[in-house]
Design an enzyme around this catalytic site. Structure first.
Site, mmCIF file in Angstrom:
data_model
loop_
_atom_site.group_PDB
_atom_site.id
_atom_site.type_symbol
_atom_site.label_atom_id
_atom_site.label_comp_id
_atom_site.label_asym_id
_atom_site.label_seq_id
_atom_site.Cartn_x
_atom_site.Cartn_y
_atom_site.Cartn_z
ATOM 1 N N ARG A 43 0.831 -1.191 0.000
ATOM 2 C CA ARG A 43 0.000 0.000 0.000
ATOM 3 C C ARG A 43 0.867 1.243 0.000
ATOM 4 O O ARG A 43 1.689 1.428 0.904
ATOM 5 C CB ARG A 43 -0.909 -0.015 1.221
ATOM 6 N N THR A 51 -0.870 7.611 -1.342
ATOM 7 C CA THR A 51 -2.164 7.478 -2.034
ATOM 8 C C THR A 51 -3.047 6.417 -1.374
ATOM 9 O O THR A 51 -4.246 6.360 -1.637
ATOM 10 C CB THR A 51 -1.949 7.057 -3.496
#
Ligand code: URA
Length: 222
Positions: A117, A121
């Site tokens: 991840r 963002t």
């Protein structure tokens, strides 16, 4: 962690979600959820559960007729072509499901997808993608123990669809209404197989009541 919801709304499992509620599956899942289950116990149970789930997931696998000889006579018997099946593990926790499934369908091929991840963002970024050849001829079973936010599953399936496989199924141990809704919104035609749909996702992306971080529990990294 948040407290138990005093009046949880009854959740109606939507079409396309297959909850494998066999007593053996439910029993083993309950043992895995316990916080005092050791890494070894957790891994062993996950292995056994994966075998049991494979039985249900492969229910519609095509078979072909071949001639065989029994000690007494020749007969036409049905066999599956496991080589057409690809188990795709979403790293790293997905690997915990592979061994059990492969012991039931030893001819299956295996692919891996690695995603992390992005801290800015919050979107999944691919760091690894390795699949067998001829994906257009294959049926894919994507495995990841936890369908939580759904972000990794959605990104992995987005990518796999570019290879135009014959079919895609998604298999997890546990999910929650939020994870089901997200995956079904992005990929409505992908059936979801799970042992349970838990109450909810918490603000940290964990499933409640859940079983904690599946990767840490499989690999003993906490
Ligand atoms: N991943 C996990 O391992 N556990 C959760 O509860 C959610 C995501």
């Amino acid at each position: 962690m948040s407290t138990q919801n005093p009046s949880p709304k009854a959740y109606i499992t939507p079409p396309g979600v297959h909850v494998i509620d066999h007593p053996l599956v439910q029993h083993k899942l309950s043992l895995m959820r316990r916080k005092d289950a050791s890494t070894n116990t957790f891994r062993t149970l996950l292995n056994e559960l994966s075998m049991l789930m494979a039985y249900e997931i492969t229910r519609d696998m095509p078979t072909q007729a071949i001639e065989i000889e029994t000690p007494l006579e020749t007969m036409t018997a049905r066999v599956i072509d496991g080589k057409k099946l690809v188990l795709v593990s979403i790293l790293r926790a997905g690997n915990g499901i592979l061994e059990g499934m492969l012991s039931v369908v030893p001819g299956a091929r295996v692919g891996h997808v690695g995603l992390y991840r992005d801290p800015h963002t919050l979107q999944p970024v691919e760091y690894y993608f390795k699949m067998p050849q001829d994906m257009q001829e294959r049926d894919i079973v994507v495995v990841d123990p936890m369908l939580a936010t759904g972000n990794s599953a959605i990104a992995a399936i987005d990518r796999l669809k570019q290879l135009q496989p014959k079919s895609i199924k998604f298999v997890c141990l546990l999910t929650c209404p939020e994870g089901v809704a997200a995956l079904q919104k992005a990929h409505p035609e992908v059936p979801i197989f799970t042992a349970a749909v838990d109450r909810q996702l918490n603000e940290h992306g964990y499933i409640l009541p859940g079983l904690g971080d599946a990767g840490d529990r499989i690999f003993g990294t906490q």
